[in-house]
Write an enzyme that holds these catalytic residues in place. Sequence first.
Site, PDB file in Angstrom:
ATOM      1  N   HIS A  42      -2.127  -2.371  -0.779  1.00 31.61           N
ATOM      2  CA  HIS A  42      -0.850  -2.255  -1.482  1.00 31.61           C
ATOM      3  C   HIS A  42      -0.661  -0.914  -2.190  1.00 31.61           C
ATOM      4  CE1 HIS A  42      -3.420  -3.064  -4.944  1.00 31.61           C
ATOM      5  NE2 HIS A  42      -2.426  -2.676  -5.723  1.00 31.61           N
ATOM      6  N   ARG A  43      -1.693  -0.099  -2.341  1.00 32.65           N
ATOM      7  CA  ARG A  43      -1.568   1.119  -3.144  1.00 32.65           C
ATOM      8  C   ARG A  43      -0.697   2.160  -2.442  1.00 32.65           C
ATOM      9  NH1 ARG A  43      -4.621   1.957  -7.638  1.00 32.65           N
ATOM     10  NH2 ARG A  43      -6.021   0.246  -8.158  1.00 32.65           N
TER      11      ARG A  43
END
Length: 393
Positions: free
Chosen positions: A207-208
């Site tokens: 998700h980063r």
Amino acid sequence: MSLAGKVAVVYGTRPEIIKLAPVITQLVDDAFVVDSGQHYDHELSGQYRAVFGIGEPDVRLDGVGGKSRAEQISRMLVGLTRVFEEQRPGIVLVQGDTNTVSAAAQAANYLGIPVGHVEAGLRSYDRAMPEEINRLVAGALSDVHFAPTRRSAVNLINEGVDRERVMVTGNTVVEATHRAIRQSARPVASWFPNGSIPPAFAVATIHRPENTDSAPALARVLRGLQGLAMPVLFFVHPRTRAAIERFGLQRETNGLIMHPSPGSADFLQVLSAATVVVSDSGGVQEESTVLKVPVAVVRKSTERPEAVDAGWATLVRPGTDIATAVARLLRSDRPDPSVPTPYGDGAASLRIAAVARLIAEGREPAVALRLASDHAGQEAPSDAVMDSGSATR
């Protein structure tokens, strides 16, 4: 209204709920809980609170979620300042490295209210990460630093923090993980299309921004997952799902078993049964280590090197083939599962709550740390830190 003698506990994201819930439970009626609204979702937040046995917050800020970082912090700073002015707690506890941490630490410090930072001293030494800036702000403003590991304590002391204000507590993730996994009601087999658990499988979460904000970076991750020599349960964060659609990378998800992000208890249950984990999440890195499941950390850097040093994690930097790195990790010698986790003995919340109560009652932070350490029969914080050795990146 005065909350003298009370401990204000501020959270704003689901990871903060997870890690502060054990502290709130220990504090019982001494806790005054504030939700900053940073990632507020009534249904999801309620599910997390139910899993960890805590009720509704005493105060919730509005109009924060979904804003830019600068606007979030400014709105929270104004809102939390108003709350702390009206309620005047004896100490404010924050956790981790979110925008909520930065805003709450500033609001309390500007009003002369002591700040306690839970999970203090983590450092990636990458100031391009917003989380690193939030950690540095909290480190500069906190009156007492609850370091999860000795390495984190050394990081703080190397930055000039008074060692008498640092306590090595362990990480509350140990308690939170073991509590949550007992709450799961979903069988692991139900995540697979044929309803049976394969002999080996991977769990993936990504998700980063460094992995999702450009098509080449995200394509590399997805192709790496496709290249694993086992089925992959890919729990897809909303940001990642949107990026896959935006960049037209649906083909790169072929063969992956994709699900929306599950609740904490169900996620930890399936995580505990996995052969390996591929993730860019700091929390998942910790949880995997607590559960003794090897994890490939797909990031440029990590502020949690203890798992790497212990042999449970490997850092997969940009340009490294993910499938090759995972295969190497699985071939490597890993620690005996009986070896304790580097994140402590599962009593972190007890130590944190004891110190917070003393400070809320009017004790100086250094005195509170010493009294709490003596009462628990532990080493004084300064001795614990001195035994830590030098911090490494």
